[in-house]
Design a protein around this motif. Structure first.
Motif, PDB file in Angstrom:
ATOM      1  N   ASP A 761       0.808  -1.221   0.000  1.00  0.00           N
ATOM      2  CA  ASP A 761       0.000   0.000   0.000  1.00  0.00           C
ATOM      3  C   ASP A 761       0.845   1.276   0.000  1.00  0.00           C
ATOM      4  O   ASP A 761       0.454   2.295   0.561  1.00  0.00           O
ATOM      5  N   THR A 764      -0.769   4.529  -2.054  1.00  0.00           N
ATOM      6  CA  THR A 764      -1.659   5.507  -1.408  1.00  0.00           C
ATOM      7  C   THR A 764      -0.858   6.617  -0.747  1.00  0.00           C
ATOM      8  O   THR A 764      -1.176   7.806  -0.876  1.00  0.00           O
ATOM      9  N   SER A 767       0.695   8.849  -3.455  1.00  0.00           N
ATOM     10  CA  SER A 767      -0.311   9.712  -4.091  1.00  0.00           C
ATOM     11  C   SER A 767      -0.656  10.883  -3.185  1.00  0.00           C
ATOM     12  O   SER A 767      -0.801  12.021  -3.639  1.00  0.00           O
ATOM     13  N   THR A 768      -0.778  10.621  -1.896  1.00  0.00           N
ATOM     14  CA  THR A 768      -1.093  11.698  -0.944  1.00  0.00           C
ATOM     15  C   THR A 768       0.039  12.708  -0.854  1.00  0.00           C
ATOM     16  O   THR A 768      -0.196  13.912  -0.698  1.00  0.00           O
TER      17      THR A 768
END
Length: 958
Positions: A761, A764, A767-768
């Motif tokens: 993961d 995520t 991307s943040t």
């Protein structure tokens, strides 16, 4: 029994129409019980009976004997001796009840009770009873200023004689010494009449001796010591002391440099509080917390009749103003209510002054914290009342405003000429804070009001020209004058005024409630609440006062160790520790703290509480639960934001300390970080562990970045599952780091001592992070690189990266790709990127790879293009080539062709079309051309002229 009740002695003076209160009835019951035990007994029988009874009912026996001592002088000596023999708690119960009696009922004591009280205190001092200093403190509060009645003078002189007689005992209590100096320095001012000259001289001699011999202790009194010394400066002994303070400070104490050292130290609230009797304090607190504006006049009139009616009481106004300014700090809820505000009470006290000297001293008391105001150390609530008195008085009492403004202008050059510039700076700091904190939005209407006479207006404008209107018609707040009608609370018929304006409808104007550190309101409430110590059981109150004064780990431990039965409520402890911690030195360390520095860093009240969380000894569970309940209350109030990361810091200090204590290297490696303590803390407060870690790191970065960086390796090691890839936690770190700290973390990573990421993961998180600041992203990608995060882990974000908006991340990804060999997955994700003729990231990567892997790049691109234009034969689709891709690959045909066109243009410029001459590329292009619509047909590049082969980059193998 009825006969015994009717013959029982009296503690209090009461009239025939007064009913007995519960305190009196309790003491009478205890006295009768005590008498029933010893009546008609021999001394041995009485002693045995008391010993048997005290095992079952210790407090009842102790209280009964205390009443006998206070009301029966003829039996006091024997009764006190028996009391010391049977006590099971070192007289703690007696001291608690004695302090309560003094605080709640001293004014009702009979003469006999008062005399016996002094006798008992002296006996306890002779016997060095622990805690009797607190009883002395409470009793001294009734030695009131502004009162020369016989009863008050007797108390003042009795206490003075006791301290002179027992000077050796007094020297053991530095805080009590300060209280004695502060009290008698204030009282000397009132005793300037012929019949009191002997007492006055005795007071002068004793105070001078204490100040000179214990000057280092007395320094802690701060700026109000100077204020009181100014009032008695004409007395020869104090005049000589002033000369030493100003000219020869080292003669008083090696640590004393000059009077500025005192003036820049804010006086503790406990000393400001001490100059009001408990009864006066209760009345003023009631007035400012319960009485509605518009209903206050009758209360003020009663208060004036009770305490301010005599000529001598003029000097008491200064004590009251200092108490209101420095101790009564209302909550925001109170400020937003219709309760009478502080400024109105102070305005009433000023307008009722009839003595010029008292009026001048009252103004000084009001403005005293302005003179050397430091926003980093002082509290805006101490300067707020003065500006609001002037602001609100302008309409109905302009003379009050005028006298205060005149005083403020004159005090700058006249307070102490050598410090005129420092006084000016202190006042300017105060005014700047008033504007910044929006107590008033603009000072121009106050400083340039038409209600001031021309000469005063000129003086004010000259003195405070920085705060008056500038040439653009703007005040210091940037609000234009013509707009101030909306910005400044209107001074009209609906505004609070003093008592003689009671007939008006009242709607108070409220200023923003904040303090010098701009803390949340809940922290202000806990910090400024005047009843902090009063909310605790009596036995704990002196320890609480010591904690508020010293703010050390040892003083907090002494208090918590004493928490038994009765136990304080978690709310009372939460308020107390919030106040103590907020005024303690904030947690700070250097880049590489030494053991001594770490030990010093945890010398704070908060860290003493953590001791009880790791204490596994028998009987420690009660204290542990009390501390956890206190932390739960602190968390619900939001009064302290530093508990969580301070606990992590404490656990790291303990871990380092335990490791240093182990000389055997194997045992040293087995030392465990007590992570369960933090987990239990989160569990008890019902906090999610991962979110709590992120919250604590976010708060830690506000306090000290070195602390945060120092905690990182342990947090990621001990809380690996919660910490790795946690977005908020990571952002708190990268938003804090400087280049040196980043290098330190990278070195720890390379050594294998830090693991901040896991492959699961990670997309995520990446991307943040695209919305973070440039340096934050730079830190993130440097750390990712140090952790050997593979290209496959970052592939999903490649299509999302905008070359304009996400240049930091895109640059880092390109540098990662530079170190890799081309693969089908990477090529697919590259061609999924949105086409923009200014974005050369795809073609740059492909061209770089062509230097070493041109054949492979050609095969991969051809295979990708073929999947966008599959042939007509099903059999061919079932026989994929070496680098073929699944037919559901994401990039569209149009997108692939656009990227290829950009690559073709680059090859033309470099005069090297070798990759397009490859057979696989020619087939794929022809297939695309034959299957494309006219709008998508590729420019004729099939069978172009033979170009030279691209020169391969020299590799190590070559």
């Amino acid at each position: 029994m009825e006969q015994a009740k009717s013959n029982s002695p009296k503690l209090f003076v009461s009239t025939a129409i007064e009913n007995k209160d519960e305190v009196e009835e309790r003491y009478e019951r205890a006295y009768n019980y005590f008498q029933s035990l010893v009546a008609d007994c021999t001394e041995k029988e009485a002693h045995d009976a008391l010993n048997n009874a005290v095992c079952k009912n210790h407090e009842e026996v102790s209280v009964g004997m205390l009443m006998s001592i206070l009301t029966e002088p003829q039996n006091a000596t024997k009764c006190y001796r028996d009391l010391t023999l049977i006590t099971r708690d070192g007289l703690t119960c007696v001291l608690n009840n004695l302090s309560n009696l003094i605080l709640e009922r001293y004014l009702k004591f009979s003469d006999t009770t008062r005399n016996q009280l002094m006798w008992l205190i002296k006996e306890m001092i002779r016997n060095a009873v622990t805690g009797i200093d607190n009883v002395c403190w409470n009793l001294m509060r009734y030695a009131s200023g502004g009162d020369i009645t016989p009863k008050n003078i007797i108390l003042v002189e009795s206490l003075l004689d006791m301290f002179i007689e027992h000077r050796g005992w007094l020297d053991k209590f530095p805080v009590l010494i300060c209280m004695v100096v502060y009290t008698y320095l204030r009282l000397v001012e009132d005793h300037n009449i012929p019949q009191l000259m002997n007492l006055r001289q005795k007071e002068v001699n004793f105070v001078i001796t204490l100040i000179r011999e214990r000057f280092t202790d007395v320094l802690s009194l701060g700026r109000d010591l100077v204020r009181l010394l100014q009032n008695v400066a004409r007395i020869p002994e104090f005049n000589q002391l002033w000369q030493d303070i100003l000219v020869n400070p080292k003669s008083l104490s090696p640590t004393f440099t000059n009077v500025l050292q005192l003036l820049q130290t804010r006086t503790s609230r406990r000393y400001l509080q001490s100059r009001l009797t408990p009864d006066m304090e209760r009345k003023l607190v009631f007035l400012t917390s319960q009485v509605r504006f518009g209903h206050h006049k009758k209360y003020q009139e009663w208060f004036q009749r009770q305490y301010l009616a005599t000529p001598e009481s003029q000097s008491l106004r200064s004590d009251m103003i200092r108490f209101i300014v420095g101790v009564i700090h209302p909550t925001n809820e109170l400020l937003c209510s219709d309760i009478i505000p502080r400024w109105a009470v102070i305005g009433w006290l000023l307008t009722t002054c009839t003595s010029n000297v008292a009026a001048s001293n009252a103004k000084l008391a009001l403005f005293y914290d302005w003179l050397f105001y430091d926003p980093e150390k002082d509290n805006i609530m101490n300067i707020e009342p003065a500006i609001l008195v002037m602001h609100h008085s302008m309409r109905s009492h302009p003379a009050v405003t005028a006298t205060l403004l005149d005083f403020l202008c004159r005090i700058i050059p006249n307070f102490y000429p050598p410090y005129a510039e420092k006084v000016r700076q202190g006042i300017f700091n105060s005014l700047q804070q008033i504007i910044e904190k929006r107590v008033l939005p603009n000072l121009h209407p106050l400083f340039d009001s038409q209600k001031l006479d021309r000469e005063l207006r000129s003086t004010v404008r000259e003195t405070f020209k920085e705060f008056c209107t500038n040439g653009n018609g703007e005040g210091v707040s940037g609000i234009r004058d013509e707009g101030t009608d909306d910005a400044i609370p209107r001074v009209g018929s609906d505004e609070p005024a003093f008592s003689d304006d009671e007939e008006e409808t009242i709607t108070p104007t409220i200023a923003e409630d904040t303090d010098d550190d701009d803390l949340p309101l809940s922290e202000v409430r806990a910090r400024e609440r005047p009843e902090l110590a009063a909310a605790l059981p009596l036995v704990l109150r002196p320890l609480a006062e010591t904690l508020l004064d010293e703010r050390t780990s040892s003083s907090a431990t002494a208090l918590l160790d004493a928490c038994g039965s009765p136990s304080p409520t978690p709310k009372a402890l939460a308020d107390l520790f919030a106040a103590a911690v907020q005024e303690a030195t904030p947690l700070r360390i250097s880049n590489n703290p030494a053991p001594a520095e770490l030990d010093n860093a945890i010398n704070s009240p908060l860290f003493s509480m953590f001791n009880y969380l790791i204490d596994s000894s028998s009987g420690a569970e009660h204290k542990r639960k009390l501390v956890l309940e206190t932390f739960k209350e602190i968390h619900s109030q939001g009064s302290l934001r530093c508990v969580g990361f301070s606990l992590l810091f404490y656990l790291r200090v303990c871990y380092e300390r335990d490791r240093r204590s182990e000389r055997d290297s194997a045992k040293r490696r087995n030392v465990k970080f007590k992570a369960d303590v933090y987990k239990d803390y989160c569990s008890y407060l019902e906090l999610k562990l991962a979110e709590s870690l992120a919250d604590d790191f976010e708060r830690c970065q506000e306090y000290d970045t070195n602390v945060l960086v120092w905690l990182i390796p342990d947090v990621y090691r001990e809380f690996k599952d919660q910490a790795q890839n946690h977005i908020r936690l990571l952002h708190a770190i990268v938003s804090t780091l400087d280049a040196c700290q980043l290098q330190r973390l990278i070195c720890l990573t390379l050594q294998g001592n830090l693991m901040m990421f896991k492959s699961d993961d990670i997309t995520t998180m990446l991307s943040t992070s695209l919305g973070w600041e440039t340096f934050e992203q730079y830190c993130l990608w440097q750390l990712l690189t140090a952790h050997d995060i593979s290209v496959e882990d970052v592939l999903p974000i490649i299509p999302k990266l905008s070359f304009k908006e996400h240049s930091e991340a895109l640059t880092s990804v390109l540098l990662m790709l530079k170190q890799e060999r081309p693969t089908a997955d990477v090529v697919r994700q590259l061609f999924c990127r949105t086409y923009d003729e200014e974005d050369t990231s795809v073609v740059s990567t492909l061209m770089y790879w062509c230097q070493d892997y041109e054949d492979k790049v050609g095969d991969l691109v051809a295979a990708l293009l073929s999947t966008r234009y599959p042939g007509t034969s099903p059999n061919k689709r079932k026989r994929p080539g070496k680098y073929s891709m699944p037919p559901n690959a994401p990039p569209s045909a149009e997108l692939v062709l656009k990227h290829l066109e950009q690559m073709r243009m680059c090859c033309v410029e470099q005069d090297d079309m070798s990759i397009f001459n490859m057979e696989c590329m020619q087939k794929a292009l022809q297939q695309a051309q034959s299957n494309s619509s006219d709008s998508l047909r590729e420019e004729e590049i099939v069978k172009p002229k033979q170009a030279k082969r691209r020169k391969k980059a020299i590799s190590d193998s070559d």
